[in-house]
Design an enzyme around this catalytic site. Sequence first.
Site, PDB file in Angstrom:
ATOM      1  N   GLY A  12       0.815  -1.206   0.000  1.00 27.33           N
ATOM      2  CA  GLY A  12       0.000   0.000   0.000  1.00 27.33           C
ATOM      3  C   GLY A  12       0.851   1.260   0.000  1.00 27.33           C
ATOM      4  N   ARG A  73       0.840  -5.170  -5.554  1.00 25.40           N
ATOM      5  CA  ARG A  73       1.000  -6.479  -4.930  1.00 25.40           C
ATOM      6  C   ARG A  73       1.650  -7.383  -5.972  1.00 25.40           C
ATOM      7  NH1 ARG A  73      -0.247  -4.555   0.100  1.00 25.40           N
ATOM      8  NH2 ARG A  73      -2.223  -3.420   0.046  1.00 25.40           N
ATOM      9  N   ASP A 104       4.501  -4.665   6.358  1.00 25.96           N
ATOM     10  CA  ASP A 104       4.721  -6.018   6.837  1.00 25.96           C
ATOM     11  C   ASP A 104       4.951  -7.013   5.696  1.00 25.96           C
ATOM     12  OD1 ASP A 104       4.282  -8.168   9.100  1.00 25.96           O
ATOM     13  OD2 ASP A 104       2.928  -8.741   7.475  1.00 25.96           O
ATOM     14  N   THR A 127       3.943   2.755   5.736  1.00 26.10           N
ATOM     15  CA  THR A 127       2.567   2.275   5.793  1.00 26.10           C
ATOM     16  C   THR A 127       1.764   3.182   6.721  1.00 26.10           C
ATOM     17  OG1 THR A 127       1.106   0.502   6.613  1.00 26.10           O
ATOM     18  CG2 THR A 127       3.317   0.609   7.548  1.00 26.10           C
ATOM     19  N   ASP A 129      -0.610   2.263   8.465  1.00 28.78           N
ATOM     20  CA  ASP A 129      -1.150   1.465   9.572  1.00 28.78           C
ATOM     21  C   ASP A 129      -0.310   1.558  10.846  1.00 28.78           C
ATOM     22  OD1 ASP A 129      -3.066   0.590   7.755  1.00 28.78           O
ATOM     23  OD2 ASP A 129      -1.861  -1.141   7.157  1.00 28.78           O
ATOM     24  N   ASP A 131       1.848  -0.423  11.961  1.00 27.08           N
ATOM     25  CA  ASP A 131       1.837  -1.719  12.634  1.00 27.08           C
ATOM     26  C   ASP A 131       3.169  -2.449  12.543  1.00 27.08           C
ATOM     27  OD1 ASP A 131       1.694  -2.157   9.922  1.00 27.08           O
ATOM     28  OD2 ASP A 131       0.104  -3.669  10.032  1.00 27.08           O
ATOM     29  N   ARG A 173      -5.588  -2.009   8.829  1.00 28.50           N
ATOM     30  CA  ARG A 173      -5.379  -3.437   8.606  1.00 28.50           C
ATOM     31  C   ARG A 173      -5.820  -4.199   9.851  1.00 28.50           C
ATOM     32  NH1 ARG A 173      -1.113  -7.506   7.235  1.00 28.50           N
ATOM     33  NH2 ARG A 173       0.239  -6.506   8.766  1.00 28.50           N
TER      34      ARG A 173
END
Length: 334
Positions: A12, A73, A104, A127, A129, A131, A173
């Site tokens: 992303g 992707r 990730d 990212t 996110d 995370d 996510r």
Amino acid sequence: MSKRVAILTSGGDAPGMNACIRAVIIACQKANYTLIGYKHGYNGLLQQEYISLSLDSTHNLIQQGGTILHSARCEEFKTREGVFKAAKNLDKAEIDTLIVIGGDGSFRGAETLGEEWDGQILGIPGTIDNDIGGTDATIGYFTAIDTAMSSIDKVRDTADAFERIFLVEVMGRNAGFLALNAALSAAADYVVVPEFFESPDVEVTKIVSQIKAQRALKGPVSFIVVVAENVWPNGLNGLTEALQHHHINDVRPVTLGHVQRGGSPVAQDRLLATTLGEFAVSLVGSDITNIMVGEVNQRPVTVPLPKTWENAKPLNVARVDAMLTLMNERYNNV
């Protein structure tokens, strides 16, 4: 001896990726390294689709969202044959160091590539996110908070006008960083994050209780619930139906979606991206490989790639406490 460096953006997109590419270009130029950029993530690596990156590529780049290298992707790269092909292509292009900006999944791919390729691999966390373990923040995260906050502010205006309940889904996510901080900064009334989600029944009981408590005190006022994606079964439609089952019918769901990934990066993301890009290039040619460069307490750090995903990154305890206190205060101390 001059080094040949390659860079790609994968997964992303996130605001600030271009700022990071810019920093890498300038640092490589200063170190007299040759730099190429693979387009479309790992797809470009498999197809040997790359461009030369020079100072000419940096004009007006720091403020641009998205990524000039594009992203995608790559299913083929998930296969052993794809990894072999990528390693062979890097050797053919005589690359010494590969820099991967992503999250990730991108880092897991880089770690697998490192098992088959002898060159140096450096990851940079990009990212929205946030995370990724081992770094306080990831590139794009701060801008995404601002975007979500601004959107929630606008939702609040119409929620107040019609005295309605709005459910706002934000990205993340499987992590609640974006939801928590967007909710806190936008003064949302309630937030649902995966880290503290017990069950739909328990959570909807809490939401209904707080809606009724607030309306008992103030009458039919607006109420904003921020929900992290992938938490509620069947998404916002599931939560809407659960609230309607409790006779709360004035509910409007809003999914912010990919707007959170776009836009010009805020200063914090530009600074983080620039710092990490420059630091990554400073490691080119060293024995350090298969690591992510991150930032902890405003200092650059290196983290082995597997450490970035082995343990779930915890939410900021102070922010969690602040949100819990303010949610309770809204209903108990009006």
